[in-house]
Motif scaffolding. Structure first.
Motif, PDB file in Angstrom:
ATOM      1  N   LYS A  87      -5.190   9.599  -1.951  1.00  0.00           N
ATOM      2  CA  LYS A  87      -5.722   8.625  -1.946  1.00  0.00           C
ATOM      3  C   LYS A  87      -4.771   7.303  -1.694  1.00  0.00           C
ATOM      4  O   LYS A  87      -3.741   7.477  -2.254  1.00  0.00           O
ATOM      5  CB  LYS A  87      -6.749   8.209  -3.343  1.00  0.00           C
ATOM      6  N   ASP A  88      -5.231   6.358  -1.133  1.00  0.00           N
ATOM      7  CA  ASP A  88      -4.439   4.888  -1.097  1.00  0.00           C
ATOM      8  C   ASP A  88      -4.375   4.290  -2.178  1.00  0.00           C
ATOM      9  O   ASP A  88      -5.755   4.223  -2.921  1.00  0.00           O
ATOM     10  CB  ASP A  88      -4.661   4.324   0.450  1.00  0.00           C
ATOM     11  N   ARG A 139       0.850  -1.139   0.022  1.00  0.00           N
ATOM     12  CA  ARG A 139      -0.085   0.049  -0.015  1.00  0.00           C
ATOM     13  C   ARG A 139       0.771   1.350  -0.181  1.00  0.00           C
ATOM     14  O   ARG A 139       2.060   1.328   0.529  1.00  0.00           O
ATOM     15  CB  ARG A 139      -0.825   0.051   1.053  1.00  0.00           C
ATOM     16  N   ARG A 140       0.421   2.372  -0.643  1.00  0.00           N
ATOM     17  CA  ARG A 140       1.035   3.506  -0.677  1.00  0.00           C
ATOM     18  C   ARG A 140      -0.054   4.796  -0.784  1.00  0.00           C
ATOM     19  O   ARG A 140      -1.138   4.170  -1.446  1.00  0.00           O
ATOM     20  CB  ARG A 140       2.231   3.558  -1.471  1.00  0.00           C
TER      21      ARG A 140
END
Length: 781
Positions: free
Chosen positions: A644-645, A636-637
């Protein structure tokens, strides 16, 4: 070495394979529905009303302190949002909580919507109310206390939940009164039962309207005081104005269903076979039984707790229940097997009185027996006619759940025969104490277990159950219908098809569990029996959960405890400390590499309960995460240039790709990815409904064999007390049952035994033993 083409008995000792796991991180910035200024705008007028009402309540209708209610936004259901700073600063005293069925939730995406919420019940004085007003005005208090006030949508003086009935105003009607924990004597850390001064005021109020109080029949549970009273119906509202009173409802009757008497003369007599040594003891509380009859002699001990002597009419019910526990549904199987249990039958109806004291008297008899017994299975096919009520506690449920937890006793309870009552008002919901979170509620199906086409009988009580046991009834068994009646056994061996009800479904389940208990021997604890009951329940598509729960339980115990070659079932019995996370490997051998695989697991735990917390009734919960592949992780980033992820799934075996992503700001998860059960949701309300705090549940999943590699289930223990998440509490005991089945017919049973023993260098997974074979007697019915 086991034959690879053969199956075998289900396996135990799965807990020996468990390992410590890392807790997964989570959570984000909390959305708050309102600012302190917005809270001040609509709460300040409410607090002015509370201040005026508090000052106006007569001394005879209150303690020194007054009970108030503070309703929260549904956003704050999680127990981590307990308003602790506010409570400590203003010296409020938590007395419990209520469910708010039509609360308010606010989300950025949807705005305000209706949602289930809760209200805190707090003991306050005038100084505390003034303190809340000052905090809202910005004239005092800590930031934490101010943030706590932002959680509330409504603040008011508490009023008792009450039910009025149509009756002759000159008659006294039996009611059940429930008093709050004492507003004056309770503290932040401990609830005190209603004090002598509070009880004196309440008795004086009841007697002033021509009523009567049975103080000798009080029960105190979690600080709540249950009191049997008799009142003129027209005076209910006047008594309900007593501020320390939580609820005032009609006392339910404890009765057996009316029997349709038939001529028994044409029925054949059945000769009972000899008893099985080592059969478990089962306690029955019902209408009595003649233990000298040919079907019961040597297998049943009868005890009359009523001192009224044998009642032939109520004994028809008691005999049928007892015979079903011993022999199952012999009217449909056509054989009389060896008795599955040794039964001690306690006659508790008809009771000695028919006033407000009857309801608590019957419960007291049950409690006095089970608190001292060595038996671990109790069948209750009799109980009060009272459907589950989400907002308020019920005496029978509160008392028996405590005993079930403290004594590790399994109560198998009938769901009730009110399924055709009004659904809109909840009158068709399962009846107390079938709503226990530590028990097993049984509903009635319309056909026997030997037939494939079945539905819930129309009269069978419906779900949902109370919070902590929403999936109710838990399982089903045949109970008969108007057109296909249940074959009830008389003490002399006559089988008469003359009745129907969940009263007969429950003992059929008790019969099956007694047989399983005999096979499992020392592993037959209440959690394991409950988990196996839902695990082996059959639920075809199209059956609503609120009608059939997890499905209908099969009666072939040998079949249930035997795995075919392409399938394996393992029992895990675990103990978890608070905040501990353990990983339980699933029995998937490395040889299972092709085809579709069905994965099923069922989980049961025993939990302490808190009757004063309607929405937080179960005090322990287990969070379960299924991780099917040990090499599949998520990354995830925050997407560059946005807030927004973004998430991607990777295999850690692709080391170069993972390293490249890490170098560009991605973060990898601590654990392999999870596969969520059906209907999963991330909202707190949905988690509550779908199992976060449930004590019994089951999950089914189907996936390709290639998607399974060293799969595991991570289990995490949470506890709460007084509506708050707690630490340092008792360990929680649970049982997990897992079945892996290869649709391609891959013979995995023997491979599981071999491969999983290597993990510990010991033959850990062992099959349950085979008990003495049944001796059946053929009959004609």
């Amino acid at each position: 070495m086991p034959d690879n083409d053969a199956g075998g008995r289900i396996l135990v000792n799965g807990e020996a394979l468990s390992q410590k796991a890392v807790r997964a991180g989570g959570g984000g910035e909390k959305h708050h529905p309102q600012t302190l200024a917005q809270a001040q705008q609509h709460l300040a007028p409410q607090l002015s009303v509370v201040r005026d009402v508090l000052a106006a309540i007569p001394e005879r209708l209150r303690a020194e302190r007054v009970v108030i209610e503070a309703e929260v936004w549904a956003n704050y259901l999680a127990n981590s949002y307990f308003p602790e700073d506010l409570v400590k600063q203003l010296k409020l005293r938590p007395l419990g909580s209520k469910i708010v069925e039509r609360g308010i939730q606010h989300l950025p995406s949807t705005g305000e919507t209706e949602a289930v919420s809760k209200s805190f019940l707090l003991s306050a004085d005038a100084t505390a109310v003034q303190g809340m007003q000052a905090i809202l005005a910005g004239a005092g208090g800590t930031k934490g206390a101010a943030d706590d006030l932002r959680q509330f949508t409504k603040i008011s003086v508490s009023t008792a939940h009450r039910s009025t009935i149509e009756a002759d105003a000159r008659e006294l009607v039996s009611f059940e009164a429930v008093l709050h924990p004492d507003p004056d004597d309770s503290s932040v850390n401990e609830r005190a039962a209603a004090s002598a001064p509070t009880l004196t005021k309440f008795v004086a109020l009841v007697e002033s309207v021509g009523g009567r109080v049975h103080l000798e029949d009080n029960d105190v549970v979690d600080g709540l005081t249950f009191v049997a009273v008799e009142l003129p119906p027209a005076k209910v509202d006047e008594v309900a104005s007593f501020n320390p009173l939580r609820s005032l409802t009609p006392a339910p009757r404890v009765v057996l269903m009316e029997d349709d008497l038939v001529d028994d003369s044409d029925e054949d007599l059945i000769a009972a076979p000899a008893a099985v040594p080592g059969a478990p003891e089962v306690l029955v509380f019902d209408g009595g039984v003649d233990d000298t009859g040919t079907m019961f002699a040597g297998h049943v001990t009868s005890v009359d707790l009523t001192t009224n002597g044998h009642n032939p009419r109520s004994a028809l019910h008691g005999s049928a229940v007892t015979a079903a526990i011993l022999y199952g549904d012999i009217a449909n199987t056509g054989v009389v097997p060896q008795p599955a249990a040794r039964v001690t039958h306690y006659q508790i109806t008809p009771g000695p009185k028919e006033d407000a004291s009857e309801f608590p008297w019957v419960l007291r008899q049950i409690r006095q027996v089970v608190e001292t017994t060595e038996a671990r299975i109790v069948n209750l096919s009799v109980g009060p006619q009272a459907p589950v009520e989400d907002r308020e506690p019920h005496r029978w449920t509160a008392v028996l759940d405590k005993i079930a937890y403290n004594r590790q006793i399994l109560f198998v309870t009938a769901a009730g025969n009110n399924g055709e009552s009004d659904a809109a008002t909840g009158l068709n919901r399962v009846q107390s104490p079938a709503d226990m979170v530590n028990g097993l509620c049984v509903g009635a199906s319309d056909t026997p277990a030997s037939e494939t086409d079945w539905n819930a009988a129309t009269y069978s009580g419906r779900g949902p159950g109370r919070p902590g046991a929403r999936t109710q009834p838990a399982v089903m068994a045949f109970g008969g219908t108007k057109t296909r009646r249940f074959g009830r056994v008389r003490p002399n061996g006559q089988v008469v098809h003359d009745h129907e009800g969940t009263s007969y479904a429950a003992p059929l389940v008790t019969n099956v569990l007694s047989k399983i208990a005999a096979q499992l021997a020392g592993r037959s604890d209440a959690n394991t029996l409950r988990a196996l009951a839902v695990h082996f329940a059959e639920n075809t598509e199209g059956h609503p959960v609120f009608e059939v729960g997890h499905g209908r339980l099969a009666h072939d115990v040998d079949g249930l405890l035997t795995c075919p070659p392409h399938e394996v079932t393992v029992i895990y019995q675990g103990v978890l400390k608070r905040d501990e996370v353990r990983a339980y490997p699933l029995p998937v051998p490395s040889t299972l590499t092709k085809g579709m695989v069905d994965v099923r697991w069922s989980l049961a735990l025993s939990t302490a309960t808190d009757s004063a917390e309607a929405g937080e009734y179960s005090k322990a919960g287990l969070e379960v995460k299924f991780r099917p592949h040990d090499q599949v992780y998520s990354m995830r980033r925050t997407k560059p240039g946005t807030n927004k992820d973004e998430t991607k799934i990777v295999r850690i075996t692709d080391a170069a790709h993972v390293a490249q992503m890490l170098a560009t700001g991605w973060k990898i998860s601590q654990n392999p990815v999870t596969r969520q059960p059906k209907r999963s949701s991330r909202s707190e309300a949905a988690k509550r409904e779908q199992g976060k705090w449930e004590s019994l549940w089951r999950a089914d999943s189907s996936m390709r064999a290639s998607s399974l590699r060293q799969p595991r289930i991570d289990i995490n223990h949470l506890t709460r007390e007084g509506g708050r998440i707690t630490t340092g509490t008792d360990d929680v005991e649970f049982s997990l049952v897992v079945t892996i089945s290869s649709r391609a017919g891959v013979p995995i049973y023997a491979d599981v035994q071999n491969e999983f023993s290597v993990l510990t260098a010991l033959p850990v997974l062992a099959p349950v033993r085979v008990n003495v074979a049944d001796v059946d007697t053929n009959i004609t019915v």
